[in-house]
Design an enzyme around this catalytic site. Sequence first.
Site, PDB file in Angstrom:
ATOM      1  N   THR A 252       0.987  -1.217  -0.078  1.00 29.77           N
ATOM      2  CA  THR A 252      -0.043   0.074  -0.019  1.00 29.77           C
ATOM      3  C   THR A 252       1.099   1.288   0.010  1.00 29.77           C
ATOM      4  O   THR A 252       2.062   1.216   0.365  1.00 29.77           O
ATOM      5  CB  THR A 252      -1.001   0.028   1.258  1.00 29.77           C
ATOM      6  OG1 THR A 252      -2.007   0.881   1.066  1.00 29.77           O
ATOM      7  CG2 THR A 252      -0.074   0.196   2.419  1.00 29.77           C
ATOM      8  N   CYS A 253       0.203   2.511  -0.292  1.00 26.36           N
ATOM      9  CA  CYS A 253       1.190   3.591  -0.244  1.00 26.36           C
ATOM     10  C   CYS A 253       1.396   4.009   1.298  1.00 26.36           C
ATOM     11  O   CYS A 253       0.596   3.707   2.182  1.00 26.36           O
ATOM     12  CB  CYS A 253       0.195   4.936  -0.743  1.00 26.36           C
ATOM     13  SG  CYS A 253       0.003   4.604  -2.764  1.00 26.36           S
ATOM     14  N   THR A 254       2.430   4.806   1.311  1.00 23.02           N
ATOM     15  CA  THR A 254       2.891   5.471   2.407  1.00 23.02           C
ATOM     16  C   THR A 254       3.414   6.823   2.277  1.00 23.02           C
ATOM     17  O   THR A 254       3.694   7.135   1.124  1.00 23.02           O
ATOM     18  CB  THR A 254       3.888   4.721   3.494  1.00 23.02           C
ATOM     19  OG1 THR A 254       3.968   5.073   4.724  1.00 23.02           O
ATOM     20  CG2 THR A 254       5.022   4.345   2.839  1.00 23.02           C
TER      21      THR A 254
END
Length: 269
Positions: A252-254
Site C-alpha cells: 500500500t502507499c505510505t
Amino acid sequence: MKRKIPLIVLCILFAGMSVYYSLGLYRQGREYRAGEQAYEQLTQYVHPQLPADPGPQTLYDTPTHPPEEALPSEPIPTGETDDILWPLVDFEALRSVNSDVVGWICIEGTNINYPVVQGTDNSFYLNRMFNGSDNRAGSIFMDYRNEKDLSGRNTVLYGHHMQNGTMFSQITKYKDQTFYDRHPTGFFLTPEGNYQIEFVAGYVTDLNSEAWKLEFASDEEFSLWLADAIAQSTFTGTVEPVAQDRVVTLSTCTYEYSDARYVLIGILK
C-alpha cells in the site's frame, strides 16, 4: 499606478473557493461512505466458524451471519493447522457478484476484511470496487502475473491507503512493534483451501526496489530476498522463514516521500 482589487471582489473569490473546497469534501465523503457500505454488505458471505461452546467472536468488527442454508456444504481444507476455527466464505455467492474473486483476506482485530480479486492487469481494479462500480477505494487485488492457487514464491496483493482508514490503510501500522505484537498473523482464504499468514517483515520502500519480485532463480536467491526484507523491517517477527516457504506481500502507499510504499510480508501456512 497599480490598480487595487475591490474588497468585494476578494470576498467573492474566497467565497467561491470555499464552496468549491466544501463540495469536494462532500463528494469525497459520499464516495467513502459508498465504498464502506458496499464492502460491508459483502461480509454477509463470510463469518466465523463457531466452536461447540462459542465465546465472544472478535474476528470482524461487524459480523454478519447468513442463513444456515447459505453455508458451504463441504468443509474447506485447512492444511496443517487443523486447530484453527477458519472463517467460512461462500465463494459461490461471491462469484455471482464478481467472477474475478480469488480469495478473502482478513487480519483479526483490524478492519482488513475484504474479498480479493485478480484482473488481467494491475490497473483495472485500482478505482473499481468489487461490484464493478467506480470508486477511489478500488479493490484488494492480486498481481495479474500471480497464480490463483498461490503456487508462486511471492503472491502480491495491492490495496489503497484510504484517508478514512479503510482498505489497506492499517498495513502501515506495522511500522510500530506493538501493533505487530497484537496482530502477528492474518488469514487468506481461497476456494481451494485456507492459509494462515505469519508476518515476518514490513518496511518502507520505493517503486524501484525488488519488494514485488515474483520470480526467483533458486532457493538461495529467495532466501537472500527474504533476509533483505527482514533486515529492513520496522518490527521484529517471531517466525524465521526458510527457503521452501511461500509468502504473500501486502502493498500500500505510505507518505514518507514521493511514491513511497509500505510492504508487509508474511509466510503462507
